[in-house]
Design an enzyme around this catalytic site. Structure first.
Site, PDB file in Angstrom:
ATOM      1  N   ARG A  10       0.848  -1.185   0.000  1.00 43.43           N
ATOM      2  CA  ARG A  10       0.000   0.000   0.000  1.00 43.43           C
ATOM      3  C   ARG A  10       0.891   1.246   0.000  1.00 43.43           C
ATOM      4  O   ARG A  10       2.089   1.152   0.246  1.00 43.43           O
ATOM      5  CB  ARG A  10      -0.910  -0.003   1.229  1.00 43.43           C
ATOM      6  N   SER A  12       0.544   4.107   1.923  1.00 48.91           N
ATOM      7  CA  SER A  12       0.602   4.960   3.118  1.00 48.91           C
ATOM      8  C   SER A  12       2.030   5.034   3.637  1.00 48.91           C
ATOM      9  O   SER A  12       2.877   4.177   3.338  1.00 48.91           O
ATOM     10  CB  SER A  12      -0.310   4.410   4.211  1.00 48.91           C
ATOM     11  N   ASP A  83      -4.160  -6.992   9.234  1.00 48.70           N
ATOM     12  CA  ASP A  83      -5.015  -6.739   8.074  1.00 48.70           C
ATOM     13  C   ASP A  83      -5.245  -7.982   7.227  1.00 48.70           C
ATOM     14  O   ASP A  83      -6.063  -7.952   6.300  1.00 48.70           O
ATOM     15  CB  ASP A  83      -4.395  -5.658   7.178  1.00 48.70           C
ATOM     16  N   ARG A 130     -13.059  -2.891  17.954  1.00 51.29           N
ATOM     17  CA  ARG A 130     -12.457  -3.553  19.114  1.00 51.29           C
ATOM     18  C   ARG A 130     -12.062  -2.522  20.167  1.00 51.29           C
ATOM     19  O   ARG A 130     -12.400  -2.661  21.352  1.00 51.29           O
ATOM     20  CB  ARG A 130     -11.211  -4.341  18.664  1.00 51.29           C
ATOM     21  N   ARG A 148     -10.911   7.868  10.456  1.00 49.51           N
ATOM     22  CA  ARG A 148     -10.163   7.071   9.493  1.00 49.51           C
ATOM     23  C   ARG A 148      -8.963   7.864   9.007  1.00 49.51           C
ATOM     24  O   ARG A 148      -8.873   9.065   9.210  1.00 49.51           O
ATOM     25  CB  ARG A 148     -11.050   6.719   8.287  1.00 49.51           C
ATOM     26  N   CYS A 241     -11.061  -8.589  11.028  1.00 50.43           N
ATOM     27  CA  CYS A 241     -10.317  -7.665  11.890  1.00 50.43           C
ATOM     28  C   CYS A 241     -11.185  -6.531  12.428  1.00 50.43           C
ATOM     29  O   CYS A 241     -10.757  -5.794  13.307  1.00 50.43           O
ATOM     30  CB  CYS A 241      -9.119  -7.099  11.131  1.00 50.43           C
TER      31      CYS A 241
END
Length: 318
Positions: A10, A12, A83, A130, A148, A241
């Site tokens: 990814r 990020s 993930d 969670r 987010r 998750c």
């Protein structure tokens, strides 16, 4: 000529740090290898205006990278283990689990005030169902706000969303050099980490011995065993998750120590089980899941997932 390997990742800052770290270890161990990165945007990266728990589907941050692996446009993939779905696409495997970074969650306060001392109604940001559930179990008066984005985006939201603080995984904060922002590390007895949190998974194609021989040397046996136990628990629970459950395993002096829990999104009820002893595979994860199911975890999960929830297969994984 150096042999080239391409890592799918990814885009990020954290994902790139992780991929570059893996690349540096591979190149250091074998100077005849040159590692390149290929940035791949996943569905989870594209949908930023909804809580992860509401998006649905598995592999939000892995599917497109796994497709690239299967299409042979990359040779290996680096993921945050938390993930990675418990069931992988046919033809792929987790070839190595690297040594875990600090698995805990951290509280980052707007003004340095400790989480334990926040007044009723304080706004706390998190992207995790969670974390929300464990927070509300211990601090039912908090106002949990869904946020987010990558680590630095969430840090900025402390100000832009007028938050008293946010909860993040310690591993990402430490890897990106934001440790000075941490107000406190959250005890794993209260905030049990996500399955696989802090560990890096390296995914490869099956029957690709040349790549696998390079990657397997990066495996950390104790972390692999602990992650296997955690993921066996998750698989048996039939969750992903973004479900309010957790399992965290450590290994010391030849024995593993596991905390596992399922908690209602509103914070109560919370069901918890522990185990300490010597094991060689992930079967204890299945046993802990079955114990929690017998104690009523199935009723909690049906409220989150669906009325027709059923346990996943009782099999060892990873």
């Amino acid at each position: 000529m150096k042999k080239k390997l391409t890592i799918g990742t990814r885009g990020s800052a954290l994902a790139l740090w992780q991929a570059r770290y893996v690349a540096s270890v591979i190149e250091e161990r074998d100077p005849a290898i040159q590692v390149e990165l290929k940035i791949i945007k996943t569905r989870g990266d594209k949908i930023l205006d909804a809580p992860l728990a509401l998006i649905g589907g598995k592999g939000l941050f892995t599917k497109e990278i796994e497709d690239a692996l299967l299409e042979r446009s990359v040779d290996l993939a680096v993921h945050s283990m938390k993930d990675v779905p418990t069931e992988l696409p046919d033809g792929l495997r987790i070839a190595a689990v690297m040594e875990r970074e600090d698995p805990r969650d951290v509280f980052i306060s707007a003004n340095g005030q400790d989480l334990e001392k926040l007044p009723q109604g304080s706004r706390i940001g998190t992207s995790s169902l969670r974390r929300k559930a464990f927070l509300l179990n211990r601090f039912p008066g908090l106002d949990i706000i869904s946020i987010r984005g990558n680590v630095d985006t969430r840090l900025r939201k402390i100000e832009t969303e007028h938050l008293a603080g946010i909860i993040l995984a310690a591993a990402g904060v430490l890897r990106l050099g934001f440790q000075q922002r941490i107000t406190s590390f959250l005890d794993t007895g209260f905030m049990i980490p996500a399955i696989g949190q802090g560990a890096l998974a390296i995914e490869t194609r099956m029957n690709d011995p040349e790549v696998e021989s390079v990657v397997r040397s990066l495996n950390h046996a104790d972390t692999e065993l602990c992650v296997r136990i955690e993921r066996a628990f998750l698989l048996r629970m039939g969750g992903g998750c973004q479900v309010p459950m957790a399992a965290h395993c450590t290994k010391k002096d030849g024995a593993v120590h596991v905390n596992a829990a399922v908690v209602h999104p509103d914070g109560s009820p919370l069901l918890k089980e522990t185990f300490s002893g010597k094991v060689e595979n992930g079967s204890i994860g299945v046993e802990l899941a079955d114990t929690l199911i017998q104690r009523g975890a199935d009723a909690i999960l049906k409220t989150v997932l669906s009325d027709d929830w059923e346990p996943g297969p009782a099999m060892d994984i990873v």
